[in-house]
Design an enzyme around this catalytic site. Structure first.
Site, PDB file in Angstrom:
ATOM      1  N   LYS A  51       1.417  -1.109  -3.692  1.00  0.00           N
ATOM      2  CA  LYS A  51       0.437  -0.802  -2.390  1.00  0.00           C
ATOM      3  C   LYS A  51       1.098  -0.441  -1.303  1.00  0.00           C
ATOM      4  O   LYS A  51       0.827   0.649  -0.845  1.00  0.00           O
ATOM      5  CB  LYS A  51      -0.429  -2.165  -2.410  1.00  0.00           C
ATOM      6  CG  LYS A  51      -1.269  -2.652  -3.353  1.00  0.00           C
ATOM      7  CD  LYS A  51      -2.109  -3.773  -2.907  1.00  0.00           C
ATOM      8  CE  LYS A  51      -1.386  -5.021  -2.479  1.00  0.00           C
ATOM      9  NZ  LYS A  51      -0.176  -5.505  -3.502  1.00  0.00           N
ATOM     10  N   SER A  63      -5.871  -8.794  -1.269  1.00  0.00           N
ATOM     11  CA  SER A  63      -7.242  -8.846  -0.957  1.00  0.00           C
ATOM     12  C   SER A  63      -7.855  -9.228  -2.476  1.00  0.00           C
ATOM     13  O   SER A  63      -8.541  -8.150  -2.903  1.00  0.00           O
ATOM     14  CB  SER A  63      -7.912  -7.836  -0.178  1.00  0.00           C
ATOM     15  OG  SER A  63      -7.536  -6.402  -1.079  1.00  0.00           O
TER      16      SER A  63
END
Length: 637
Positions: free
Chosen positions: A480, A548
């Site tokens: 990410k 998340s």
């Protein structure tokens, strides 16, 4: 007189009788009540007896009931009245009530809707559903057992949801030989408990649902009982309808009635007060005012409408009013706020997650809400306030809640419609809790939004770009941060104004006080979402790289932003690949038990079901993935 004339006149008389009968029954008052208590206290049997004694069973139903009583009913009973109510196969097999069963019956004096509520603790959530609309509760107690834990729980909940009329029915008196001393002892025991929880009064009576003692008439087996039988009490108990009508007008708008260009009205059920044409009203939360021009119904226009009636109000002015708004008395409107203290009854098998966003439905209003960790839970046996970090199934707790926008409300004690709410899981759409608002928090009234002259559109125009949040989500080690960094480099070359919020970097400052429990993870994302929103208000393109792990929190951030500004980017990397990379050695520590609550190992990851962009890092390099993402989000103005 001919036969035809005789038949005609006879039919006319029958029609007149039917019309008179319907007219009489149409204007009878309606009592909604529940039967509740512990397991096997005889709730279903009592309702069956009421239906039977009020002649509300047809012949074919009676024949079927008698046949069923021989096969699945209680042995020795010619008629097992409980079978009239226990409709589920599982209920008949086990001899218990699982779901709430609603039945209608009528007498010469009143109409009734009765809810048979389950006694098992695991079905307490069903009992709350039945109690939420009831005017009266029949609290049954087995005369052999006395006051039990579930008796206390149901009594507490009845008082909590505002039921003022309580009948304490000591059932199965035939099994204790109608002993007055035992009856008096049970009543005294219950009276002591009732006083502790704030029940001001109740009506006690000895009954036998099986034998019909003191159901429709006073029984010779209890000559010492001087009160009225149950049915007479139900027929005559006061419903306090006038009290609701004497309050200021409150009508939640259900829908805007616009059948044609010549008619525009606002439909709903009046929750409190009364209204007449010419009355000044105020629409909340906007505060716009107008005057009622007409009260329309299917049966024609009314000169006045009162609490409990469903009507359409037409106004003199073309003001903005829609579903979820509340039409109120202009000179005495309710409050609007976004922070409250509330009592919550938790109804889901999964525990409450403090900080997670749920839907809150109050009347016709639907908003997003977060619930803080409970201040305390209530032990219904001892009335003790106990510390708690969450709420589990059937728990009752007091907590602070915050909605994403102001809602129109009144304290539940003053108005059930504007004070009672349900909580809905945003992912499953299941009802997970029910609550009662106490009051708005003072800080909610003291904090106001300060308007500024330079808008978010002006900030964006100055930067010649459209604000966006590029939300990178995926497992630890998926890439990410690397891909987000490459995307920001490309945007920088394109003269775009950006900022990258990285998960690790944020935890060094803004969120350094948070750990990795589920609650802390949710708060971590909430804070990042608020910061990202502020940055988009400044006109920036914000990139975030966070695991998340929960869909609900990603949707919470999406809901903070205007439509189209939140771009969910799923960095799709299989767990085994992410673990092989393990640049930071985190998976190794998690496997060894040295790192708790690690996503993918002992804490779940919920992948996006429909991400806006998906990149597979097994098939793409970070540079290729970044180039693909930038092409997907173009144009940027």
């Amino acid at each position: 007189m001919s036969d035809a004339e005789t038949i005609y006149k006879t039919d006319a008389l029958i029609a007149d009788d039917i019309d008179a009968y319907l007219e009489t029954h149409q204007h009878k008052s309606l009592l909604r009540f529940i039967t509740c208590g512990s397991v096997d206290d005889g709730k279903s049997t009592l309702i069956g007896r009421l239906l039977y004694d009020s002649k509300m069973i047809f012949e074919d139903q009676l024949e079927a009931l008698q046949a069923d009583s021989k096969t699945v009913g209680t042995q020795g009973q010619e008629i097992d009245f409980a079978l009239l109510v226990d409709g589920l196969a599982a209920e008949r097999e086990q001899g218990i009530t699982i779901d709430v069963a609603y039945r209608f019956f009528s007498t010469e004096k009143r109409k009734f809707i009765v809810a048979d509520c389950p006694g098992h603790e695991q079905y307490t959530r069903n009992m709350v559903t039945g109690a939420s609309t009831a005017d009266l509760a029949v609290m049954l107690i087995d005369a052999r057992k006395g006051v039990l834990v579930q008796t206390r729980r149901h009594s507490y909940l009845c008082n909590l949801v505002g039921i003022k009329n309580i009948v304490l029915a000591i059932n199965k008196m035939d099994l204790i030989d109608y002993d007055q001393e035992k009856y008096d002892a049970i009543v005294a025991d219950y009276a002591a408990f009732a006083k502790e929880i704030g029940i001001e009064s109740f009506t006690a009576m000895p009954i036998s649902g099986i034998n019909g003692d003191n159901i429709t008439e006073n029984s010779a087996n209890t000559p010492w009982y001087k009160g009225t039988p149950l049915m007479a009490h139900l027929e005559t108990v006061s419903l306090n309808l006038d009290a609701d009508q004497d309050k200021p007008l409150r009508m939640p708008v259900q829908w805007v009635n616009r059948p044609n260009l010549d008619f525009r009205g606002f439909s709903g059920q009046i929750a409190a007060g009364s209204v007449k044409p010419g009355d000044a009203i105020r629409v909340l939360p906007s505060g716009k005012t107008s005057t009622v021009s007409k009260i329309a119904t299917l049966d024609g226009d009314l000169d006045e409408a009162v609490a409990g009636q469903s009507v359409t109000l037409c106004l003199d002015d073309e003001i903005d009013c829609s579903r979820g708004d509340v039409i109120a008395a202009s000179d005495d409107p309710p409050e609007a706020s976004d922070q409250f203290e509330a009592t919550i009854v938790w109804m889901d098998d999964e525990d409450l997650v403090p900080g997670r966003a749920y839907w809150l439905k109050l009347g016709t209003q639907m908003v997003s809400v977060t619930v803080q960790a409970p201040k305390y839970t209530v032990n219904v046996n001892t009335m003790e306030h106990m510390a708690a970090k969450t709420l589990d199934l059937n728990a009752i707790g007091v907590a602070e809640i915050a909605t994403d926008k102001p809602i129109v409300f009144e304290a539940y004690a003053d108005n059930r419609t504007l004070g009672g709410f349900i909580l809905i899981d945003k992912i499953t759409n299941a009802t997970v809790g029910a609550g009662m608002l106490h009051f708005s928090l003072r800080r909610a009234q003291n904090v106001h939004w300060q308007a500024t002259d330079i808008t978010r559109e002006a900030h964006a125009d100055l930067k010649n770009q459209k604000p966006k949040v590029l939300w990178f989500t995926g497992l630890s080690g998926s890439g990410k941060s690397t891909i987000a960094n490459e995307v920001e480099k490309l945007l920088n070359v394109m003269n775009r104004h950006t900022f990258l919020l990285d998960g690790d970097n944020v935890r060094h400052g803004l969120n350094k006080d948070l750990g990795f429990t589920e609650t802390d993870r949710i708060e971590n994302i909430r804070r990042v979402g608020e910061v990202a929103k502020l940055m988009t208000d400044a006109g920036l393109i914000v990139l975030t790289a966070f695991i998340s792990p929960f869909r609900a929190e990603r949707e919470m951030v999406r809901a903070m932003l205007p439509e189209g500004e939140f771009i969910e980017i799923f960095v799709d990397t299989p767990l085994e690949v992410a673990e092989q990379r393990d640049v930071k050695g985190l998976y190794k520590k998690a496997r060894a038990g040295e790192l708790k609550n690690f996503t993918g190992i002992d804490s779940p990851y919920e992948p996006p079901e429909k991400p806006d962009i998906r990149v597979n890092t097994v098939e793409m390099t970070p540079v290729e993935a970044a180039d693909y993402i930038v092409r997907q989000i173009a144009p940027l103005k």
